[in-house]
Design an enzyme around this catalytic site. Structure first.
Site, mmCIF file in Angstrom:
data_model
loop_
_atom_site.group_PDB
_atom_site.id
_atom_site.type_symbol
_atom_site.label_atom_id
_atom_site.label_comp_id
_atom_site.label_asym_id
_atom_site.label_seq_id
_atom_site.Cartn_x
_atom_site.Cartn_y
_atom_site.Cartn_z
ATOM 1 N N LYS A 48 0.712 -1.547 0.053
ATOM 2 C CA LYS A 48 0.313 -0.025 -0.392
ATOM 3 C C LYS A 48 0.580 1.368 0.105
ATOM 4 O O LYS A 48 0.355 2.164 0.822
ATOM 5 C CB LYS A 48 -1.299 0.174 0.440
ATOM 6 C CG LYS A 48 -1.962 -1.166 0.998
ATOM 7 C CD LYS A 48 -2.379 -2.002 0.101
ATOM 8 C CE LYS A 48 -2.997 -0.437 -0.973
ATOM 9 N NZ LYS A 48 -4.270 -1.724 -2.083
ATOM 10 N N THR A 52 1.280 -0.031 -7.431
ATOM 11 C CA THR A 52 0.766 0.651 -8.426
ATOM 12 C C THR A 52 1.274 1.570 -9.682
ATOM 13 O O THR A 52 1.376 1.783 -10.389
ATOM 14 C CB THR A 52 -0.635 0.059 -8.352
ATOM 15 O OG1 THR A 52 -0.725 -1.418 -7.851
ATOM 16 C CG2 THR A 52 -1.539 -0.413 -9.729
ATOM 17 N N TRP A 53 1.432 2.358 -8.047
ATOM 18 C CA TRP A 53 1.348 4.303 -9.576
ATOM 19 C C TRP A 53 2.771 3.713 -9.748
ATOM 20 O O TRP A 53 3.152 4.231 -11.121
ATOM 21 C CB TRP A 53 1.750 4.845 -8.248
ATOM 22 C CG TRP A 53 1.228 6.562 -8.808
ATOM 23 C CD1 TRP A 53 1.292 6.811 -9.865
ATOM 24 C CD2 TRP A 53 1.417 7.686 -8.091
ATOM 25 N NE1 TRP A 53 1.023 8.162 -10.001
ATOM 26 C CE2 TRP A 53 1.146 8.623 -8.737
ATOM 27 C CE3 TRP A 53 1.027 7.806 -6.810
ATOM 28 C CZ2 TRP A 53 1.425 9.517 -8.308
ATOM 29 C CZ3 TRP A 53 1.003 9.507 -6.360
ATOM 30 C CH2 TRP A 53 1.281 10.310 -6.420
ATOM 31 N N HIS A 143 6.568 -7.121 -1.828
ATOM 32 C CA HIS A 143 7.068 -6.955 -0.863
ATOM 33 C C HIS A 143 7.955 -7.038 0.246
ATOM 34 O O HIS A 143 7.490 -6.893 1.478
ATOM 35 C CB HIS A 143 5.501 -7.056 -1.245
ATOM 36 C CG HIS A 143 4.639 -6.489 -1.608
ATOM 37 N ND1 HIS A 143 4.168 -5.071 -1.256
ATOM 38 C CD2 HIS A 143 2.925 -6.811 -1.913
ATOM 39 C CE1 HIS A 143 3.321 -4.315 -1.938
ATOM 40 N NE2 HIS A 143 2.400 -5.317 -1.981
ATOM 41 N N SER A 173 -4.921 2.584 4.494
ATOM 42 C CA SER A 173 -4.688 2.450 3.115
ATOM 43 C C SER A 173 -4.711 1.041 3.477
ATOM 44 O O SER A 173 -5.178 -0.045 2.852
ATOM 45 C CB SER A 173 -3.490 3.133 2.447
ATOM 46 O OG SER A 173 -3.712 2.077 1.110
ATOM 47 N N VAL A 263 -0.722 9.493 -15.298
ATOM 48 C CA VAL A 263 -0.783 8.252 -14.462
ATOM 49 C C VAL A 263 -1.312 9.144 -12.818
ATOM 50 O O VAL A 263 -1.177 8.584 -11.614
ATOM 51 C CB VAL A 263 0.601 7.864 -13.953
ATOM 52 C CG1 VAL A 263 1.238 6.970 -14.845
ATOM 53 C CG2 VAL A 263 1.723 8.921 -13.249
ATOM 54 N N GLN A 264 -2.155 10.311 -13.294
ATOM 55 C CA GLN A 264 -2.289 10.959 -11.831
ATOM 56 C C GLN A 264 -3.346 9.771 -11.624
ATOM 57 O O GLN A 264 -4.388 9.385 -12.000
ATOM 58 C CB GLN A 264 -3.116 12.064 -12.303
ATOM 59 C CG GLN A 264 -1.735 13.603 -12.822
ATOM 60 C CD GLN A 264 -0.920 13.697 -11.223
ATOM 61 O OE1 GLN A 264 -0.609 13.115 -10.329
ATOM 62 N NE2 GLN A 264 0.680 13.152 -11.757
ATOM 63 N N PHE A 265 -3.972 10.008 -10.060
ATOM 64 C CA PHE A 265 -4.945 9.004 -9.595
ATOM 65 C C PHE A 265 -6.245 8.639 -10.211
ATOM 66 O O PHE A 265 -6.619 8.032 -10.337
ATOM 67 C CB PHE A 265 -5.599 9.402 -7.964
ATOM 68 C CG PHE A 265 -6.079 8.711 -7.505
ATOM 69 C CD1 PHE A 265 -5.715 7.899 -6.264
ATOM 70 C CD2 PHE A 265 -7.682 8.806 -7.482
ATOM 71 C CE1 PHE A 265 -6.674 6.876 -5.990
ATOM 72 C CE2 PHE A 265 -8.371 8.495 -6.342
ATOM 73 C CZ PHE A 265 -7.575 7.551 -5.426
ATOM 74 N N ASP A 266 -7.299 9.892 -10.738
ATOM 75 C CA ASP A 266 -8.454 10.527 -11.325
ATOM 76 C C ASP A 266 -8.369 9.610 -12.701
ATOM 77 O O ASP A 266 -8.966 8.327 -13.006
ATOM 78 C CB ASP A 266 -9.379 11.210 -11.461
ATOM 79 C CG ASP A 266 -8.946 11.907 -10.269
ATOM 80 O OD1 ASP A 266 -9.574 11.601 -9.076
ATOM 81 O OD2 ASP A 266 -9.354 13.241 -10.468
ATOM 82 N N MET A 268 -5.837 6.970 -13.089
ATOM 83 C CA MET A 268 -5.726 5.392 -12.766
ATOM 84 C C MET A 268 -6.412 4.857 -11.938
ATOM 85 O O MET A 268 -7.262 3.585 -12.416
ATOM 86 C CB MET A 268 -4.151 5.156 -11.836
ATOM 87 C CG MET A 268 -2.968 5.587 -12.946
ATOM 88 S SD MET A 268 -1.374 5.658 -12.010
ATOM 89 C CE MET A 268 -1.710 2.976 -10.855
ATOM 90 N N LYS A 292 -8.395 6.840 -2.036
ATOM 91 C CA LYS A 292 -8.594 7.948 -2.926
ATOM 92 C C LYS A 292 -7.117 8.722 -2.835
ATOM 93 O O LYS A 292 -7.071 9.580 -3.296
ATOM 94 C CB LYS A 292 -8.231 8.822 -0.598
ATOM 95 C CG LYS A 292 -9.659 8.238 -0.271
ATOM 96 C CD LYS A 292 -10.033 8.936 1.227
ATOM 97 C CE LYS A 292 -11.135 9.117 1.930
ATOM 98 N NZ LYS A 292 -11.712 9.782 2.691
HETATM 99 P P1 A3P Z 1 -5.029 4.754 -0.580
HETATM 100 O O1 A3P Z 1 -5.857 3.504 0.219
HETATM 101 O O2 A3P Z 1 -5.117 5.722 0.563
HETATM 102 O O3 A3P Z 1 -5.938 5.215 -1.383
HETATM 103 P P2 A3P Z 1 -0.522 -0.231 -3.760
HETATM 104 O O4 A3P Z 1 -0.158 0.132 -5.246
HETATM 105 O O5 A3P Z 1 1.207 -0.119 -3.426
HETATM 106 O O6 A3P Z 1 -1.118 -1.185 -3.267
HETATM 107 O O7 A3P Z 1 -0.757 1.464 -2.826
HETATM 108 C C1 A3P Z 1 -1.967 1.583 -2.922
HETATM 109 C C2 A3P Z 1 -2.382 2.943 -2.985
HETATM 110 O O8 A3P Z 1 -1.858 3.542 -2.934
HETATM 111 C C3 A3P Z 1 -3.755 2.990 -1.938
HETATM 112 O O9 A3P Z 1 -3.782 4.522 -1.415
HETATM 113 C C4 A3P Z 1 -4.103 3.746 -3.688
HETATM 114 O O10 A3P Z 1 -4.904 4.255 -4.439
HETATM 115 C C5 A3P Z 1 -2.600 4.733 -4.336
HETATM 116 N N1 A3P Z 1 -2.765 5.425 -5.257
HETATM 117 C C6 A3P Z 1 -2.760 4.331 -6.541
HETATM 118 N N2 A3P Z 1 -2.401 4.700 -8.218
HETATM 119 C C7 A3P Z 1 -2.542 6.341 -7.664
HETATM 120 C C8 A3P Z 1 -2.161 7.313 -7.539
HETATM 121 N N3 A3P Z 1 -1.184 7.566 -9.576
HETATM 122 N N4 A3P Z 1 -1.932 8.188 -7.356
HETATM 123 C C9 A3P Z 1 -2.079 8.779 -5.811
HETATM 124 N N5 A3P Z 1 -2.213 7.879 -4.917
HETATM 125 C C10 A3P Z 1 -2.647 6.202 -5.765
#
Ligand code: A3P
Length: 329
Positions: A48, A52-53, A143, A173, A263-266, A268, A292
């Site tokens: 977390k 993935t980002w 991990h 998270s 790759v911004q949150f919305d 992705m 979030k």
């Molecule tokens: P939240 O649960 O706080 O929203 P992982 O990929 O290591 O499992 O991490 C997942 C976390 O990274 C989640 O956090 C997810 O929403 C956040 N995340 C994934 N892609 C993102 C992006 N493009 N920008 C910001 N946060 C991102």
């Protein structure tokens, strides 16, 4: 087709001093014997932290121009295999979540005609998927705490990207992830979860040991780029620049800007090949994978008392002054 959620909640147990579940230890021998190649890139994180980002960013940096179909057709967890994951195979008498998913998935997507087809027979282990990756470099996710990393990565002097996220948001998270992902142990009540996190009773063990262990490794292994989720939120383009320097990649300013935007949150969150919506072990009705994507969400979860307990405990566990997480969050 309608998605069926299957339940396979595992127990936590102590494995060489680290809390683990069988999904990540069943294939231990094979994983330890994994043959890394010098150009492999390992993406290492505590769960977390933004795995993935960063995976999506690296995939775009390497293959965005040469093979854009990749991003449109293959889910991130297959483009970037999760090395230690092992799902018992169907023929061993278990119902395999991943195999079932693959059967379901292969019938809906034209994988067979895709040049990257590595899906016959369906792999049951991330290690097998990694072995079969046709790309150069291979992007591989783990991990594992640093002491569990297969030795060939060190022998081959592979480049490693470690992403760390501040403990409070990381905990929140992880809590929501454990609630919605049936191959994780039950999350239970928040207060109990909070204490378990402090004690390191999480899958892949203690956050504190993880971030410190990897930080220490950096002192005698120079091929680690240690980065922070909060920095990516603050300035994604700057962090992409740093990744390019570390990896020796020259990419145009325009391309980097495009990747950063994509790759911004919305973006992705809406991207089916990056948002895990195709995996039946995750119940998005409980909580979506792209939840979030913010810094500071812990403030909506921690009580004042929990925050005090946390800060006191944090001081005791985080003694290395050279490892600094953002304090103003
Ligand atoms: P939240 O649960 O706080 O929203 P992982 O990929 O290591 O499992 O991490 C997942 C976390 O990274 C989640 O956090 C997810 O929403 C956040 N995340 C994934 N892609 C993102 C992006 N493009 N920008 C910001 N946060 C991102």
């Amino acid at each position: 087709p309608k998605k069926t959620i299957l339940s396979f909640r595992p127990e936590l147990f102590d494995f060489h001093g680290v809390s683990m579940t069988h999904y990540f230890t069943d294939n231990w021998e094979n994983v330890q014997n994994f043959q890394a190649r010098p150009d492999d890139i390992l993406i290492a994180t505590y769960p977390k932290a933004g795995t993935t980002w960063v995976s999506q960013i690296l995939d775009l940096l390497y293959f965005g121009q040469t093979c854009p179909e990749r991003q449109n057709n293959i889910p991130i967890y297959e483009r970037v295999p999760f090395l230690e994951i092992a799902i018992p195979s169907l023929d061993s008498g278990y119902q395999s979540v991943i195999s079932l998913w693959l059967y379901y998935h292969v019938s809906c997507f034209p994988y067979q005609s895709f040049p990257y087809s590595m899906f016959t027979p369906p792999p049951h282990a991330g290690k097998d998927l990694a072995d079969k990756l046709p790309t150069t470099p291979r992007l591989i996710k783990t991990h594992f705490p640093v002491q569990f990393v297969p030795k060939s990565f060190w022998e081959q002097n592979c480049r490693i990207i470690y992403v760390a996220r501040n403990a409070k948001d990381n905990m929140v998270s992880f809590f929501h992830f454990d609630r919605m992902n049936v191959i994780q142990p039950e999350a239970g009540e928040w207060d109990n979860y909070f204490h378990r996190f402090l004690e390191g009773q999480m899958v892949f063990g203690s956050w504190y040991d993880h971030v410190n262990g990897w930080w220490k490794k950096k002192q005698n292994y120079s091929n680690i780029h240690y980065m922070f989720y909060e920095d990516m939120i603050e300035d994604t383009e700057r962090e992409i620049d740093k990744l390019c320097s570390f990896l020796g990649l020259s990419r145009s300013a325009e391309e980097k800007k495009m990747i950063s935007g994509g790759v911004q949150f919305d973006k992705m969150k809406k991207n089916e090949m990056a948002n895990y919506s195709t995996l039946p072990v995750m119940d998005f009705k409980i909580s979506p994978f792209m939840r979030k994507g913010k810094v500071g969400d812990w403030k909506n979860h921690f009580t004042v008392a929990q925050n005090e307990v946390f800060d006191e405990d944090y001081k005791k566990k985080m003694k290395d002054p050279t490892l600094q997480f953002p304090t103003e969050i």
